[in-house]
Structure formats: C-alpha cells, structure tokens
Write an enzyme that holds these catalytic residues in place. Structure first.
Site, PDB file in Angstrom:
ATOM      1  N   ASP A  11      -4.811 -90.857  46.573  1.00 20.18           N
ATOM      2  CA  ASP A  11      -4.821 -91.214  45.316  1.00 20.18           C
ATOM      3  C   ASP A  11      -5.777 -92.550  45.278  1.00 20.18           C
ATOM      4  O   ASP A  11      -5.325 -93.528  46.255  1.00 20.18           O
ATOM      5  CB  ASP A  11      -3.775 -91.552  44.508  1.00 20.18           C
TER       6      ASP A  11
ATOM      7  N   GLU B 227      -9.584 -88.999  46.992  1.00 19.21           N
ATOM      8  CA  GLU B 227     -10.038 -89.226  45.429  1.00 19.21           C
ATOM      9  C   GLU B 227     -10.800 -90.513  45.485  1.00 19.21           C
ATOM     10  O   GLU B 227     -10.200 -91.626  45.172  1.00 19.21           O
ATOM     11  CB  GLU B 227      -8.719 -89.176  44.529  1.00 19.21           C
TER      12      GLU B 227
HETATM   13  C1  GLC Z   1      -5.542 -91.292  39.941  1.00 16.32           C
HETATM   14  C2  GLC Z   1      -4.779 -90.183  39.315  1.00 16.32           C
HETATM   15  C3  GLC Z   1      -4.308 -90.486  37.976  1.00 16.32           C
HETATM   16  C4  GLC Z   1      -3.624 -91.757  37.921  1.00 16.32           C
HETATM   17  C5  GLC Z   1      -4.375 -92.926  38.701  1.00 16.32           C
HETATM   18  C6  GLC Z   1      -3.607 -94.154  38.728  1.00 16.32           C
HETATM   19  O1  GLC Z   1      -6.867 -91.533  39.492  1.00 16.32           O
HETATM   20  O2  GLC Z   1      -5.463 -88.977  39.628  1.00 16.32           O
HETATM   21  O3  GLC Z   1      -3.680 -89.400  37.475  1.00 16.32           O
HETATM   22  O4  GLC Z   1      -3.250 -92.239  36.450  1.00 16.32           O
HETATM   23  O5  GLC Z   1      -4.957 -92.397  39.765  1.00 16.32           O
HETATM   24  O6  GLC Z   1      -2.782 -93.828  39.831  1.00 16.32           O
END
Ligand code: GLC
Ligand code: CA
Length: 585
Positions: free
Chosen positions: A206, A248
C-alpha cells in the site's frame, strides 16, 4: 478433481487476481461483518470463477476508520475477521484449490491508536520517540502534495499530548512511520516474515511511494524508498521463493517502472495511468487515450508484470490524468457531487457504464487481453452496483450479493447490525443481482466472465506476450497483436495438468485448446489478434496484416475459422461495442 498450484515461480505473470474486501464478502457467524471463515466458505465459488490469486484488503487489528488501512496492531488479525489460525486455514484451503493469496500490507503509516504511536506521542525521549516524524512547526516539506485533498488541509497534524506536529500523508489519524529510523525498518521486515510464515503468497504494498521524505522534494519515489524495497525484496527472495510484491504506486509510467527496479524491487505494479484512459476511450469512442499511454509505457524488466484493473475498493482515481481529462471524466462519470471522493469517482463498474452489458464486456475483454495480469474487484463479476449516499468510499464496499434472500445471503444478522446496508434498489439490488441467479442463468455476465477467464487461461500469450498496436483506418477501433515464443514445453505441460484435472464441459473445452496447441510447433510464435470497437455503433475496420500473409485466423471463444489472410489488407466488421480475439496460426 481440484486444480493444483502451478510450481512456476513466475505464476503471477499469467494469473488472474481477485480483490476481496473480507468485511463485505461473507459473514460466517452472523454478527453482520464478513470474516475469514466466511471467505473459506466461498472458495469453491472463486475456484469455479477461475481466479488464480486473491488479494485481501487489510485484515490486521484496526479501529476501522479507513477500511483497515489504519492498522492498530500489525501482529494480530482483527477480531471481527477471526484469528491467525483462520488465515492459515484460508491459505491452506485456497492452495488446495489452486488459488494463491496475497495480503495488503500498509507500511507507510499506522493508526494513531497503534501502541507504537501511543508510546511515541507520550514524550520526546521514550524508546519510540523517533518511530514517527515529529516537528515543532508545520512548515516542513511544503512541496509534498496533500493526497486526500478534499478532507485534509495539511500533511502535519498537532498532537496535544507531545505538544508537537506529526507527519501524515493520508488521514490525520494515520501518522507516517519514520523509515529513517533503522528500528522501524527492522520492525517492518519482521512483520513481513511473521505473515509470510502463514503461507501467504505475497503482498500488495500500500502507498509505497511515500515511505521517505527529503527536503526540496515531493516526498515521492525517492532513492531511499527504492533502496528499502530492494532490501525487502532480497529478504523475501532469500527465505520465501515464489512470493510476489505488487506495488500500489499511483504514478506516471516512467516513475512507475522504477518500482520494478532491475527486477530487484516489486514483481508487479498496478498500471494506474492506463485505467482511467480505458474509461475515457469508451466514452470518447476513440482509441487514442489507450494507445497514447501504451506508447509511453516502458518495457518491463525480466520477470515483471503489470497489474491491470478497471475498479477497486478506492475511488476511480484521476491523479494520473491532465486537468482537462479530469474535467471530462467528472462530467461524464461523476456528475452527482456525491460521486466525487478525494481525487476521483467513487462508483462501481456497472453504474459507470450505465449497466450496459456490451460496454462491461468490452472493458473486460480489454482488461483480459492488454499486457498484464487482470485484477477483478469483488462483485464486479455480477455487475453489482454502488450506493453513493454512503460516506467516504463505502459506496463501492457494500455486501457481496449471494442470493435473493435476506441481506442478499451475505449475513444472517439483523439488517440493522450489518456493517453496511446491502443494495436494495430495483436495478442493482440483491433481489435482481446475485450469484445464485446469475449462476443459474447461462447467459449472465457472471458466466460470461467465467468463460472469458477459461479461454484466457489456455493462452499464456495473454500474460507473457509482447504487444504491437496496429494502425487501423478507423479511430474508434483498437487492434493489437500479442505474440510470444514459448521457450520450453513448460507451458504445454501446465495446460495438460489442468486438462487432466477437470471433468465434463470444462475438460472438453480444454482438449480443444490442446488441439490448438498441437497445431503450433515448439518454438513457433503464438499470436493473438485482439480487436475492439469502442463505439456504440457498428464499425468497419481494415487492418494491415501483411506480415501474417496466408496464415489462418480463428476466433478464440467459439474456435470459428474466419477467412485466411490473403493480401495485406484484412477487413472486419464489428458490432456495437463488439470485440474479437483471434488466434493467428
Ligand atoms: C491506499 C488504499 C486506500 C487507503 C490509503 C491510505 O491508497 O488503497 O484505501 O485509504 O492507501 O492507507
Ligand atoms: Ca462475522
């Protein structure tokens, strides 16, 4: 007989991923919240659907102010979801069905309820004082953008206990960890091992671009962050072969490919810039947004793969588009202000395409054949809807719709007890849209997705092949060739195993595909021509296929022979939002 796990350590290059929000999938104990045992109960469904790997949203203990991305304790499963033993059982049961599992890992920040933060905030000289980033004023790193721009005013928040500001890239209740402190790095690496020891097949990392901050920079994609990822990768490779790291990183293609490193950082990255352009292309009825971004996408290092997606648990993010394109997307897809969340549109796929089945099929056919591994979002295989009256991104996180019974078959709890209300509207509500009904209806979208995945599975060229975009006279038509030279007989062996493991209908489908494989000799190029009509009207197209002169063209879904390629010019007609996948042999 069940499917077995492939032994190929690069399994993720040909895998289909399925994103599961455990909270919303299936509630096994009737408390209104989906849980790990509930997911175990539904593995047979996922096996039937034909997915290869599940991506679990965070299951760690959490106050749940951000869907579990606000971790309260990295070492425990949230009690509402179950316990570590349940996760181990889930992994074993999934593996027994040939399905792998990766977990979300939130390394950038914790919840402000995490014991580390509680300790850190308690004084300026406690053992965890430097585990987070504290300053006396809030003026540092002004170049770093605010990500949740609609709800946060600053990346600094005041803590009245410590009488200092702390740094946070997301919600102010999510303080960023300080990766300049080697103790934090070591703590995170041991958490990674703790969970890999359950048998998990890897992680979705993440918010990975934001791990470090440096003066005068945006605090994204820093060399220090890449060095940390190389360390993480080498530790995993040394002890846990065959696991995958999926990043991500919501970045432009040139920054994105840095997350693969020289095949020594992440195995996979989501292709964030491609996603909104698929929606743009179908609304403009022009291929240009897609072909432009593919042209800007660098080649992948060896052993790497893109993660492709249409929708996920977040808003349809519009960070990777120009201001002009963002306005277009908001106007076309997010007209109601309630649909706008953060920098994007919080809606599910089916409502985005106004419940058009041909358009949903077109988008999925592109998703399944562009270079990368497709990542499906739970419920989209049913064309489930959303609820824009719910807060934050809950619009797209309502309970999975299993049956037309109470609570959509998601839970036996009282309605009032459910974590979110299921959809009950006449178009997308569970009485109209649910697994049971779609499973019984051979013509449903669910069956269509299942069939597409079974066809895709038989042609590893979709995962491994290169892409060549064809020049087509009609700008509404997108056409490309995926091609691949099998290096060894490995691929064929895999499919034989697979065929041997199936019965009935599926087995006969597979055996026809083996015929196809027998046609093409070892070391011979495998070629698939994919052609899509992005317009809602029928369109003609003429393709220059000179280099395939005299080859045979076979439609992949029905194995129907089409006219051979004579001279260079190949003419084809596509129905509204129609598409073809052709093998060229
Ligand atoms: C990422 C996740 C999202 C979350 C963010 C903060 O972007 O996909 O859902 O709010 O991280 O952790
Ligand atoms: Ca439950």
């Amino acid at each position: 007989m069940p499917r077995s796990l492939t032994e190929n350590p690069r399994w993720y290059q040909t895998a289909v991923f399925y994103e599961v929000f455990i909270r919303g999938f299936f509630d096994s104990n009737g408390d209104g919240i989906g849980d790990l045992r509930g997911l175990i109960d539904k593995l047979d469904y996922l096996e039937w659907l034909g997915v290869d790997c599940l991506w679990l949203l965070p299951f760690y203990s959490s106050p749940m102010r951000d869907g579990g991305y606000d971790i309260g304790n990295y070492e425990e499963v949230d009690a509402a979801y179950g316990a570590r033993e349940d996760l181990i059982k889930l992994v074993d049961e999934a593996h027994a069905r040939g399905i792998r599992i990766i977990a979300d890992l939130v390394m950038n920040h914790t919840s402000d309820q995490h014991i580390w933060f509680q300790e850190s905030r308690s004084s300026g000289d406690n053992p965890k004082a430097d585990w987070y980033i504290w300053r006396d004023d809030d003026s540092g790193w002004p170049e770093a953008r605010i990500i949740f721009t609609d709800v946060e005013q600053s990346n600094w928040a005041w803590d009245s206990e410590r009488q200092q500001y702390y740094w946070h890239r997301f919600y102010s209740h999510q303080p960023d960890l300080n990766y300049d402190n080697p103790e934090v790095v070591e703590a995170m690496l041991s958490i990674v091992k703790l969970w890999l020891d359950t048998g998990l097949d890897g992680f979705r990392l993440d918010a990975v671009p934001y791990l470090y901050q440096r003066d005068g920079t945006s605090g994204e994609n820093l060399p220090e962050t890449h060095a940390f990822l190389r360390r993480l990768r080498s530790e995993i490779d040394a002890r846990y072969p065959g696991r995958v790291l999926l990043a991500e990183a919501n970045q432009w293609p040139t920054d994105l490919v840095d997350y693969f490193g020289s095949s020594d950082e992440c195995h996979m990255c989501f292709h964030f810039p491609l996603m909104p352009r698929m929606f743009m292309a179908v609304r403009r009825e022009q291929r240009l947004p897609i072909t432009e971004i593919l042209a800007q996408t660098p080649e992948l290092p060896d052993g790497c793969q893109w993660g492709l997606f249409l929708r996920n648990h977040d808003e349809l993010t519009l960070e990777m588009v120009s201001d002009e394109d963002r306005d277009f997307m908001y106007a076309e897809y997010g007209a109601d202000p309630r649909m706008k969340r953060h920098l994007g549109i919080s809606r599910r796929l089916a409502p985005l395409v106004e419940n058009s089945r041909p358009l949903a099929e077109l988008l999925h056919a592109m998703l399944f054949s562009l270079p990368g591994s497709p990542v499906l979002y739970y419920g989209d295989e049913l064309m489930m809807g959303d609820n824009v009256y719910l807060g934050d991104r809950d619009a797209v996180r309502t309970p999975m719709q299993w049956t037309p019974d109470r609570n959509g078959g998601f839970s036996r709890a009282d309605f009032a007890q459910l974590y979110l209300p299921p959809l009950m509207d006449p178009v997308y509500g569970y009485q109209a849209v649910n697994v049971e009904a779609e499973y019984r209806d051979q013509g449903s979208f669910l069956h269509w997705v299942q069939k597409m995945l079974s066809v895709r599975r038989r042609h590893e060229v979709f995962g491994l092949g290169s892409i060549e975009i064809l020049a087509v006279d009609n700008p509404s038509v997108l056409a490309f060739i995926r091609s691949y030279y099998p290096e060894s007989s490995l691929a064929v062996k895999d499919s034989e195993n697979f065929a041997g493991n199936l019965e009935g209908d599926d087995a006969s489908q597979i055996s026809t595909s083996l015929d196809f494989r027998e046609d093409s000799k070892e070391g011979e190029e495998r070629c698939v021509l994919c052609i899509f009509n992005l317009s809602r009207f029928a369109q003609p197209a003429s393709l220059d296929l000179a280099r395939f002169k005299e080859r045979q063209v076979t439609e992949l879904l029905g194995r129907v022979p089409f006219p051979d390629i004579q001279e260079g010019d190949y003419r084809i007609t596509l129905g509204p939002h129609g598409f073809y996948w052709f093998s060229i042999t």
